[in-house]
Write a protein that holds these residues in place. Structure first.
Motif, PDB file in Angstrom:
ATOM      1  N   ALA A  19       0.830  -1.203   0.000  1.00  0.00           N
ATOM      2  CA  ALA A  19       0.000   0.000   0.000  1.00  0.00           C
ATOM      3  C   ALA A  19       0.868   1.258   0.000  1.00  0.00           C
ATOM      4  CB  ALA A  19      -0.944  -0.005   1.193  1.00  0.00           C
ATOM      5  N   LYS A  20       1.964   1.217   0.765  1.00  0.00           N
ATOM      6  CA  LYS A  20       2.870   2.373   0.810  1.00  0.00           C
ATOM      7  C   LYS A  20       3.455   2.630  -0.581  1.00  0.00           C
ATOM      8  CE  LYS A  20       7.198   3.758   2.988  1.00  0.00           C
ATOM      9  NZ  LYS A  20       8.263   3.317   3.885  1.00  0.00           N
ATOM     10  N   THR A  21       3.895   1.577  -1.251  1.00  0.00           N
ATOM     11  CA  THR A  21       4.443   1.711  -2.600  1.00  0.00           C
ATOM     12  C   THR A  21       3.374   2.202  -3.574  1.00  0.00           C
ATOM     13  OG1 THR A  21       5.980  -0.097  -2.148  1.00  0.00           O
ATOM     14  CG2 THR A  21       5.636   0.471  -4.458  1.00  0.00           C
ATOM     15  N   TRP A  22       2.179   1.645  -3.466  1.00  0.00           N
ATOM     16  CA  TRP A  22       1.083   2.036  -4.349  1.00  0.00           C
ATOM     17  C   TRP A  22       0.740   3.512  -4.154  1.00  0.00           C
ATOM     18  CZ3 TRP A  22      -3.831   4.015  -4.243  1.00  0.00           C
ATOM     19  CH2 TRP A  22      -4.588   3.849  -5.399  1.00  0.00           C
ATOM     20  N   MET A  23       0.710   3.958  -2.910  1.00  0.00           N
ATOM     21  CA  MET A  23       0.393   5.368  -2.625  1.00  0.00           C
ATOM     22  C   MET A  23       1.481   6.289  -3.172  1.00  0.00           C
ATOM     23  SD  MET A  23      -1.230   4.933   1.189  1.00  0.00           S
ATOM     24  CE  MET A  23      -1.478   6.660   1.536  1.00  0.00           C
ATOM     25  N   THR A  24       2.730   5.875  -3.087  1.00  0.00           N
ATOM     26  CA  THR A  24       3.835   6.683  -3.619  1.00  0.00           C
ATOM     27  C   THR A  24       3.719   6.797  -5.134  1.00  0.00           C
ATOM     28  OG1 THR A  24       5.260   5.956  -1.817  1.00  0.00           O
ATOM     29  CG2 THR A  24       6.337   6.880  -3.765  1.00  0.00           C
ATOM     30  N   VAL A  25       3.468   5.689  -5.800  1.00  0.00           N
ATOM     31  CA  VAL A  25       3.331   5.687  -7.256  1.00  0.00           C
ATOM     32  C   VAL A  25       2.124   6.521  -7.683  1.00  0.00           C
ATOM     33  CG1 VAL A  25       2.829   4.221  -9.260  1.00  0.00           C
ATOM     34  CG2 VAL A  25       4.517   3.490  -7.583  1.00  0.00           C
ATOM     35  N   ALA A  26       1.029   6.448  -6.926  1.00  0.00           N
ATOM     36  CA  ALA A  26      -0.188   7.202  -7.254  1.00  0.00           C
ATOM     37  C   ALA A  26      -0.059   8.679  -6.883  1.00  0.00           C
ATOM     38  CB  ALA A  26      -1.388   6.583  -6.554  1.00  0.00           C
ATOM     39  N   GLY A  27       1.010   9.045  -6.168  1.00  0.00           N
ATOM     40  CA  GLY A  27       1.206  10.442  -5.776  1.00  0.00           C
ATOM     41  C   GLY A  27       0.347  10.870  -4.613  1.00  0.00           C
ATOM     42  N   VAL A  28      -0.004   9.937  -3.749  1.00  0.00           N
ATOM     43  CA  VAL A  28      -0.850  10.226  -2.600  1.00  0.00           C
ATOM     44  C   VAL A  28       0.037  10.441  -1.386  1.00  0.00           C
ATOM     45  CG1 VAL A  28      -2.668   9.328  -1.095  1.00  0.00           C
ATOM     46  CG2 VAL A  28      -2.733   8.850  -3.550  1.00  0.00           C
ATOM     47  N   GLU A  29      -0.140  11.602  -0.747  1.00  0.00           N
ATOM     48  CA  GLU A  29       0.608  11.903   0.484  1.00  0.00           C
ATOM     49  C   GLU A  29      -0.062  11.210   1.656  1.00  0.00           C
ATOM     50  OE1 GLU A  29       3.409  13.797   0.679  1.00  0.00           O
ATOM     51  OE2 GLU A  29       3.360  13.981  -1.502  1.00  0.00           O
ATOM     52  N   GLY A  30       0.709  10.790   2.604  1.00  0.00           N
ATOM     53  CA  GLY A  30       0.157  10.160   3.805  1.00  0.00           C
ATOM     54  C   GLY A  30       0.701   8.770   4.002  1.00  0.00           C
ATOM     55  N   GLU A  31       0.214   8.149   5.063  1.00  0.00           N
ATOM     56  CA  GLU A  31       0.665   6.804   5.405  1.00  0.00           C
ATOM     57  C   GLU A  31      -0.536   5.886   5.509  1.00  0.00           C
ATOM     58  OE1 GLU A  31       3.449   4.622   8.668  1.00  0.00           O
ATOM     59  OE2 GLU A  31       3.864   6.649   7.977  1.00  0.00           O
ATOM     60  N   PHE A  32      -0.376   4.660   5.005  1.00  0.00           N
ATOM     61  CA  PHE A  32      -1.452   3.668   5.046  1.00  0.00           C
ATOM     62  C   PHE A  32      -1.668   3.223   6.497  1.00  0.00           C
ATOM     63  CE2 PHE A  32      -2.958  -0.769   4.703  1.00  0.00           C
ATOM     64  CZ  PHE A  32      -4.112  -0.545   3.975  1.00  0.00           C
ATOM     65  N   THR A  33      -2.906   3.348   6.967  1.00  0.00           N
ATOM     66  CA  THR A  33      -3.201   3.018   8.371  1.00  0.00           C
ATOM     67  C   THR A  33      -4.169   1.855   8.517  1.00  0.00           C
ATOM     68  OG1 THR A  33      -4.987   4.658   8.385  1.00  0.00           O
ATOM     69  CG2 THR A  33      -2.788   5.378   9.137  1.00  0.00           C
ATOM     70  N   ASN A  34      -4.743   1.394   7.465  1.00  0.00           N
ATOM     71  CA  ASN A  34      -5.738   0.320   7.533  1.00  0.00           C
ATOM     72  C   ASN A  34      -5.041  -1.042   7.485  1.00  0.00           C
ATOM     73  OD1 ASN A  34      -8.219  -0.923   7.550  1.00  0.00           O
ATOM     74  ND2 ASN A  34      -8.764  -0.366   5.457  1.00  0.00           N
ATOM     75  N   THR A  35      -4.101  -1.256   8.403  1.00  0.00           N
ATOM     76  CA  THR A  35      -3.221  -2.423   8.338  1.00  0.00           C
ATOM     77  C   THR A  35      -3.936  -3.740   8.620  1.00  0.00           C
ATOM     78  OG1 THR A  35      -2.562  -2.031  10.610  1.00  0.00           O
ATOM     79  CG2 THR A  35      -1.145  -1.114   8.882  1.00  0.00           C
ATOM     80  N   ALA A  36      -4.889  -3.764   9.541  1.00  0.00           N
ATOM     81  CA  ALA A  36      -5.579  -5.024   9.860  1.00  0.00           C
ATOM     82  C   ALA A  36      -6.387  -5.510   8.659  1.00  0.00           C
ATOM     83  CB  ALA A  36      -6.479  -4.845  11.072  1.00  0.00           C
ATOM     84  N   GLN A  37      -7.150  -4.608   8.086  1.00  0.00           N
ATOM     85  CA  GLN A  37      -7.936  -4.984   6.913  1.00  0.00           C
ATOM     86  C   GLN A  37      -7.012  -5.280   5.724  1.00  0.00           C
ATOM     87  OE1 GLN A  37     -10.730  -2.071   5.368  1.00  0.00           O
ATOM     88  NE2 GLN A  37     -12.318  -3.659   5.284  1.00  0.00           N
ATOM     89  N   GLY A  38      -5.905  -4.549   5.624  1.00  0.00           N
ATOM     90  CA  GLY A  38      -4.941  -4.785   4.559  1.00  0.00           C
ATOM     91  C   GLY A  38      -4.332  -6.171   4.644  1.00  0.00           C
ATOM     92  N   ALA A  39      -3.981  -6.596   5.856  1.00  0.00           N
ATOM     93  CA  ALA A  39      -3.401  -7.937   6.030  1.00  0.00           C
ATOM     94  C   ALA A  39      -4.412  -9.017   5.645  1.00  0.00           C
ATOM     95  CB  ALA A  39      -2.937  -8.123   7.471  1.00  0.00           C
ATOM     96  N   LEU A  40      -5.670  -8.824   6.038  1.00  0.00           N
ATOM     97  CA  LEU A  40      -6.707  -9.804   5.712  1.00  0.00           C
ATOM     98  C   LEU A  40      -6.924  -9.890   4.203  1.00  0.00           C
ATOM     99  CD1 LEU A  40      -9.081 -11.699   6.453  1.00  0.00           C
ATOM    100  CD2 LEU A  40     -10.511  -9.644   6.528  1.00  0.00           C
TER     101      LEU A  40
END
Length: 174
Positions: A86-107
């Protein structure tokens, strides 16, 4: 009329059907009975030698399956570590911020990885089965990849767009 002998006819020119068959040594045809039903069509070839080989189809199908396997093997570790993905995807998409939805992301990353593996296995089995039957099979890995990728994409979108930082970054950028 002339006293000269007539020129000899060319092969089959004046020959009766019986004389033609005798010349080419073919048997007499059986007289057709009006009450007999017509002959059924002949059965398809049953020997391996009579079937087309489709070498190019086999090579293309196996090459696409191999490419798909490499893709799946390289994607699974990325999906299992969804926060980094998600961090890599956000960087490529040009989105500032940090991915915080880690529990749902892991699932959902685990579900996506499983779907990738099962999709490839199902595609490989169907392609192998089709190849064994001598059918055109090159399209099966392509369709399998498209269907699997669409399902995995839905699995990835759920946690990504469930993250407030990502949604805020996308709406601010628009």
């Amino acid at each position: 009329m002339s006293d000269e002998p007539r020129p000899r006819p060319q092969y089959g020119e004046y020959a009766t059907p019986e004389e033609q068959r005798a010349a080419i040594r073919s048997p007499e045809p059986e007289p057709a009975a009006s009450a007999d039903p017509p002959h059924p069509p002949t059965a398809p070839a049953t020997t391996v030698a009579a079937r087309p080989t489709r070498v190019a189809d086999r090579v293309i199908t196996l090459a696409l399956l191999a490419y798909g396997l490499v893709t799946v093997i390289s994607a699974i570790p990325q999906l299992v570590d969804f926060s980094e993905f998600a961090k890599t995807w956000m960087t490529v998409a040009g989105v500032e911020g940090e991915f915080t939805n880690t529990a749902q992301g892991a699932l959902w990353g685990g579900i996506g990885a499983t779907v990738f593996a099962v999709g490839w296995l199902l595609t490989a089995v169907l392609a192998w089965w089709s190849l064994a039957r001598g059918k055109l099979s090159w399209w099966i890995p392509l369709v399998g990849a498209i269907v699997t990728f669409l399902i995995v994409s839905v699995c990835l979108v759920v946690p990504l767009f469930g993250d407030d930082a990502l949604v805020r970054g996308l709406t601010l950028g628009a």
